[in-house]
Write an enzyme that holds these catalytic residues in place. Structure first.
Site, PDB file in Angstrom:
ATOM      1  N   HIS A   1      43.616 -26.394   9.685  1.00 25.08           N
ATOM      2  CA  HIS A   1      42.599 -26.759  10.690  1.00 25.08           C
ATOM      3  C   HIS A   1      43.178 -26.845  12.109  1.00 25.08           C
ATOM      4  CE1 HIS A   1      39.618 -27.421   7.651  1.00 25.08           C
ATOM      5  NE2 HIS A   1      40.248 -28.437   7.100  1.00 25.08           N
TER       6      HIS A   1
ATOM      7  N   ASP B   1      41.371 -28.730  -3.102  1.00 24.04           N
ATOM      8  CA  ASP B   1      40.268 -29.683  -2.985  1.00 24.04           C
ATOM      9  C   ASP B   1      38.936 -29.093  -3.435  1.00 24.04           C
ATOM     10  OD1 ASP B   1      40.468 -28.017  -0.795  1.00 24.04           O
ATOM     11  OD2 ASP B   1      40.486 -29.632   0.698  1.00 24.04           O
TER      12      ASP B   1
ATOM     13  N   HIS C   1      37.748 -26.052   2.414  1.00 22.19           N
ATOM     14  CA  HIS C   1      37.316 -26.067   3.819  1.00 22.19           C
ATOM     15  C   HIS C   1      37.726 -24.760   4.513  1.00 22.19           C
ATOM     16  CE1 HIS C   1      38.009 -30.355   2.669  1.00 22.19           C
ATOM     17  NE2 HIS C   1      36.824 -30.495   3.250  1.00 22.19           N
TER      18      HIS C   1
ATOM     19  N   ASP D   1      41.465 -23.078   0.097  1.00 22.85           N
ATOM     20  CA  ASP D   1      41.059 -24.466   0.317  1.00 22.85           C
ATOM     21  C   ASP D   1      39.525 -24.519   0.417  1.00 22.85           C
ATOM     22  OD1 ASP D   1      42.471 -27.212   1.600  1.00 22.85           O
ATOM     23  OD2 ASP D   1      40.416 -26.876   2.293  1.00 22.85           O
TER      24      ASP D   1
HETATM   25 ZN    ZN Z   1      40.518 -28.826   2.507  1.00 19.89          ZN
END
Ligand code: ZN
Length: 307
Positions: free
Chosen positions: A126, A244, A165, A163
């Protein structure tokens, strides 16, 4: 030894508070599971080096690096964003997380190992060129990809980000860099609320709805990512390895299980075998349910190592 396992003591000292899901216990869980599964002794254990400023400047702005250094606290915890903070050990951990990813590239490029897993924190995908966010300080996988281009002369590297995200920071860094292909699967709409409408020849975003489990995930990955990877012919494959999306991880709402992470790993290993002499670097991102994180990371590493 076929696969390197890269760690550093500082990774366990970065701590954003007892309540924070991105905790040092995550790395203990992976280590424990590697021991329990009798994998630990079959890996080439290496300690990360600190990243250099020159290596970081390939993907981050100088002013951002200065700001992170200035923010590093002598004591206590200092917030960088609502989810991300520094304690007195964070700067050292972040330098060794990015440095571990650089070491992984060097080991694989020197053919000392075929693949490497970097069990680092803080995570990185991120972090943008000039902003820490989402538990991330330096974009470790981006530093690694840029190092493969700049120091080893590769012309095409691909990052597969599984991931749950979106890898918004990696997209931000490489949006104008056609030598890097980013393939990201992610829950959408969901944090960080980016990527779903990106149109680019070398950024392959695959937004998937909450509730996506193995069969639908594999179908999307097979139809929308594998052909693009194959056509790109990457000379090195990197994973942004976030676990995740596991069905036991309540950070998000995917329904993946260990066998799905094995499948993703195998698919990318086949691409790497055809185009990249098998070279794979995997860098830990998310995964917050300790039990499923340990099991999933161990399954991923076992597959990488051919064990
Ligand atoms: Zn994540």
């Amino acid at each position: 030894m076929h696969t390197a396992y890269i760690t550093h003591p500082s990774y366990l000292l970065h701590d954003m508070g007892n309540w924070h899901p991105e905790s040092p216990l995550r790395l203990r869980a992976i280590d424990d599971r590697l021991h329990a599964a009798h994998l630990f002794d079959f890996l080439a254990h290496r300690e990360a080096l600190a990243v250099t400023r020159e290596q970081l400047l390939r993907v981050h702005d100088a002013a951002y690096l200065d700001a992170i250094e200035a923010a590093s606290p002598r004591e206590g915890i200092r917030a960088l964003d609502p989810d991300t903070s520094m304690n007195p050990h964070t700067l050292e951990a972040a330098r060794h997380a990015a440095g571990g990813a650089v070491l992984a590239v060097d080991l694989v490029m020197r053919s000392e190992v075929a693949s490497a897993f970097v069990a680092c924190r803080p995570p990185g995908h991120h972090a943008t060129r000039n902003r820490a966010m989402g538990f991330c300080v330096f974009n470790n996988v981006a530093v690694a990809a840029a190092h493969a281009l700049a120091a080893h002369g590769l012309e095409r590297v691909a990052i597969v980000d599984f991931d749950v995200h979106h890898g918004n920071g990696t997209e931000d860094i490489f949006g104008d860099e056609p030598r890097v292909m980013l393939c990201s699967t992610f829950q959408h709409p969901f944090y960080p609320f980016r990527g779903a409408d990106t149109v680019s020849a070398h950024i392959v975003n695959v937004p998937l709805p909450a509730g996506t489990a193995g069969p639908a995930y594999r179908e999307a990955f097979g139809a929308r990512i594998l052909p693009r990877l194959e056509a790109f012919r990457p000379q090195m494959l990197l994973f942004s390895a976030g676990f995740d999306g596991h069905r036991e991880d309540d950070m998000a709402q995917f329904g993946l299980v260990e066998a799905d992470y094995v499948w993703i790993t195998e698919q990318v290993m086949e691409v790497a075998a055809r185009h990249a002499a098998g070279r794979i670097v995997s860098v830990l991102e998310g995964g917050y349910d300790l039990s499923s994180l340990g099991r999933s990371a161990a399954a991923h590493i076992r597959t990488l190592a051919g064990l």
